[in-house]
Design a protein around this motif. Sequence first.
Motif, PDB file in Angstrom:
ATOM      1  N   ALA A 181      30.106  65.026  60.050  1.00 16.10           N
ATOM      2  CA  ALA A 181      31.162  64.620  59.114  1.00 16.10           C
ATOM      3  C   ALA A 181      30.576  64.260  57.747  1.00 16.10           C
ATOM      4  N   TYR A 182      29.440  63.598  57.758  1.00 15.58           N
ATOM      5  CA  TYR A 182      28.762  63.200  56.521  1.00 15.58           C
ATOM      6  C   TYR A 182      28.425  64.429  55.667  1.00 15.58           C
ATOM      7  N   PHE A 183      27.810  65.439  56.299  1.00 19.93           N
ATOM      8  CA  PHE A 183      27.431  66.637  55.560  1.00 19.93           C
ATOM      9  C   PHE A 183      28.633  67.525  55.230  1.00 19.93           C
ATOM     10  N   LEU A 184      29.659  67.522  56.069  1.00 20.25           N
ATOM     11  CA  LEU A 184      30.888  68.252  55.721  1.00 20.25           C
ATOM     12  C   LEU A 184      31.539  67.630  54.489  1.00 20.25           C
ATOM     13  N   GLY A 185      31.507  66.307  54.402  1.00 21.80           N
ATOM     14  CA  GLY A 185      32.040  65.626  53.220  1.00 21.80           C
ATOM     15  C   GLY A 185      31.261  66.001  51.976  1.00 21.80           C
ATOM     16  N   ALA A 186      29.935  66.049  52.108  1.00 19.35           N
ATOM     17  CA  ALA A 186      29.101  66.466  50.974  1.00 19.35           C
ATOM     18  C   ALA A 186      29.427  67.904  50.577  1.00 19.35           C
ATOM     19  N   LEU A 187      29.574  68.767  51.572  1.00 17.86           N
ATOM     20  CA  LEU A 187      29.891  70.175  51.309  1.00 17.86           C
ATOM     21  C   LEU A 187      31.245  70.313  50.632  1.00 17.86           C
ATOM     22  N   ARG A 188      32.213  69.532  51.067  1.00 14.21           N
ATOM     23  CA  ARG A 188      33.550  69.596  50.453  1.00 14.21           C
ATOM     24  C   ARG A 188      33.481  69.175  48.989  1.00 14.21           C
ATOM     25  N   GLY A 189      32.725  68.127  48.707  1.00 16.01           N
ATOM     26  CA  GLY A 189      32.577  67.671  47.330  1.00 16.01           C
ATOM     27  C   GLY A 189      31.911  68.711  46.448  1.00 16.01           C
ATOM     28  N   ILE A 190      30.827  69.305  46.939  1.00 13.94           N
ATOM     29  CA  ILE A 190      30.122  70.345  46.184  1.00 13.94           C
ATOM     30  C   ILE A 190      31.056  71.527  45.948  1.00 13.94           C
ATOM     31  N   SER A 191      31.743  71.955  46.994  1.00 14.32           N
ATOM     32  CA  SER A 191      32.633  73.117  46.901  1.00 14.32           C
ATOM     33  C   SER A 191      33.748  72.879  45.896  1.00 14.32           C
ATOM     34  N   TYR A 192      34.331  71.714  45.967  1.00 15.29           N
ATOM     35  CA  TYR A 192      35.440  71.386  45.066  1.00 15.29           C
ATOM     36  C   TYR A 192      34.950  71.392  43.625  1.00 15.29           C
ATOM     37  N   GLU A 193      33.778  70.819  43.417  1.00 13.66           N
ATOM     38  CA  GLU A 193      33.201  70.784  42.075  1.00 13.66           C
ATOM     39  C   GLU A 193      32.917  72.188  41.550  1.00 13.66           C
ATOM     40  N   LYS A 194      32.557  73.099  42.440  1.00 15.67           N
ATOM     41  CA  LYS A 194      32.238  74.478  42.049  1.00 15.67           C
ATOM     42  C   LYS A 194      33.471  75.378  42.016  1.00 15.67           C
ATOM     43  N   ILE A 239      35.948  75.733  44.530  1.00 20.02           N
ATOM     44  CA  ILE A 239      36.563  76.129  45.793  1.00 20.02           C
ATOM     45  C   ILE A 239      37.495  75.000  46.218  1.00 20.02           C
ATOM     46  N   LYS A 240      38.762  75.148  45.857  1.00 19.62           N
ATOM     47  CA  LYS A 240      39.747  74.114  46.145  1.00 19.62           C
ATOM     48  C   LYS A 240      40.685  74.508  47.282  1.00 19.62           C
ATOM     49  N   ASP A 241      40.734  75.781  47.578  1.00 17.39           N
ATOM     50  CA  ASP A 241      41.576  76.288  48.656  1.00 17.39           C
ATOM     51  C   ASP A 241      40.949  75.943  50.013  1.00 17.39           C
ATOM     52  N   TRP A 242      41.745  75.360  50.890  1.00 17.39           N
ATOM     53  CA  TRP A 242      41.247  74.913  52.193  1.00 17.39           C
ATOM     54  C   TRP A 242      40.699  76.069  53.020  1.00 17.39           C
ATOM     55  N   ASN A 243      41.385  77.197  53.037  1.00 15.60           N
ATOM     56  CA  ASN A 243      40.921  78.338  53.841  1.00 15.60           C
ATOM     57  C   ASN A 243      39.599  78.889  53.325  1.00 15.60           C
ATOM     58  N   GLU A 244      39.438  78.912  52.020  1.00 13.26           N
ATOM     59  CA  GLU A 244      38.174  79.364  51.446  1.00 13.26           C
ATOM     60  C   GLU A 244      37.048  78.388  51.833  1.00 13.26           C
ATOM     61  N   PHE A 245      37.377  77.089  51.825  1.00 10.64           N
ATOM     62  CA  PHE A 245      36.398  76.082  52.243  1.00 10.64           C
ATOM     63  C   PHE A 245      36.017  76.273  53.710  1.00 10.64           C
ATOM     64  N   LYS A 246      37.000  76.524  54.573  1.00 13.47           N
ATOM     65  CA  LYS A 246      36.717  76.741  55.992  1.00 13.47           C
ATOM     66  C   LYS A 246      35.803  77.948  56.195  1.00 13.47           C
ATOM     67  N   ASN A 247      36.009  78.997  55.401  1.00  8.07           N
ATOM     68  CA  ASN A 247      35.134  80.172  55.492  1.00  8.07           C
ATOM     69  C   ASN A 247      33.706  79.802  55.115  1.00  8.07           C
ATOM     70  N   LEU A 248      33.568  78.989  54.074  1.00  8.82           N
ATOM     71  CA  LEU A 248      32.247  78.532  53.663  1.00  8.82           C
ATOM     72  C   LEU A 248      31.598  77.696  54.760  1.00  8.82           C
ATOM     73  N   VAL A 249      32.373  76.821  55.376  1.00  8.61           N
ATOM     74  CA  VAL A 249      31.854  75.988  56.469  1.00  8.61           C
ATOM     75  C   VAL A 249      31.315  76.881  57.588  1.00  8.61           C
ATOM     76  N   ASN A 250      32.032  77.920  57.924  1.00  9.38           N
ATOM     77  CA  ASN A 250      31.569  78.829  58.978  1.00  9.38           C
ATOM     78  C   ASN A 250      30.251  79.496  58.609  1.00  9.38           C
ATOM     79  N   GLU A 251      30.050  79.746  57.310  1.00  9.47           N
ATOM     80  CA  GLU A 251      28.806  80.368  56.859  1.00  9.47           C
ATOM     81  C   GLU A 251      27.616  79.420  56.956  1.00  9.47           C
ATOM     82  N   VAL A 252      27.833  78.131  56.763  1.00 10.09           N
ATOM     83  CA  VAL A 252      26.727  77.165  56.761  1.00 10.09           C
ATOM     84  C   VAL A 252      26.722  76.277  58.011  1.00 10.09           C
TER      85      VAL A 252
END
Length: 82
Positions: free
Chosen positions: A42-55, A57-70
């Motif tokens: 959860a800690y690293f998913l939160g970090a990933l969400r913050g990085i993604s949003y800053e870059k 990636i605000k769409d939830w589905n796009e974020f989920k795809n990124l999560v699957n990649e990492v």
Amino acid sequence: MKEEISKVLDEIIEAQKEIGKGELKDLLKAFGVLLTGDTVIAYFLGALRGISYEKGIKDWNEFKNLVNEVKNVILDSVLYYR
């Protein structure tokens, strides 16, 4: 962009390892949270969400795809905390 996000996540994971388990455990303890594998994920998913949003990636589905990649990178990092 996803490669850049993955690189930043790797840097965060490595930086956290350098700080050590005890520091993360103390940080979580201040919030009444135990250090477990699920907490680390959860800690690293939160970090990933913050990085993604800053870059941008605000769409939830796009974020989920990124999560699957990492996903494996995050799961491998949990082994350090066990």
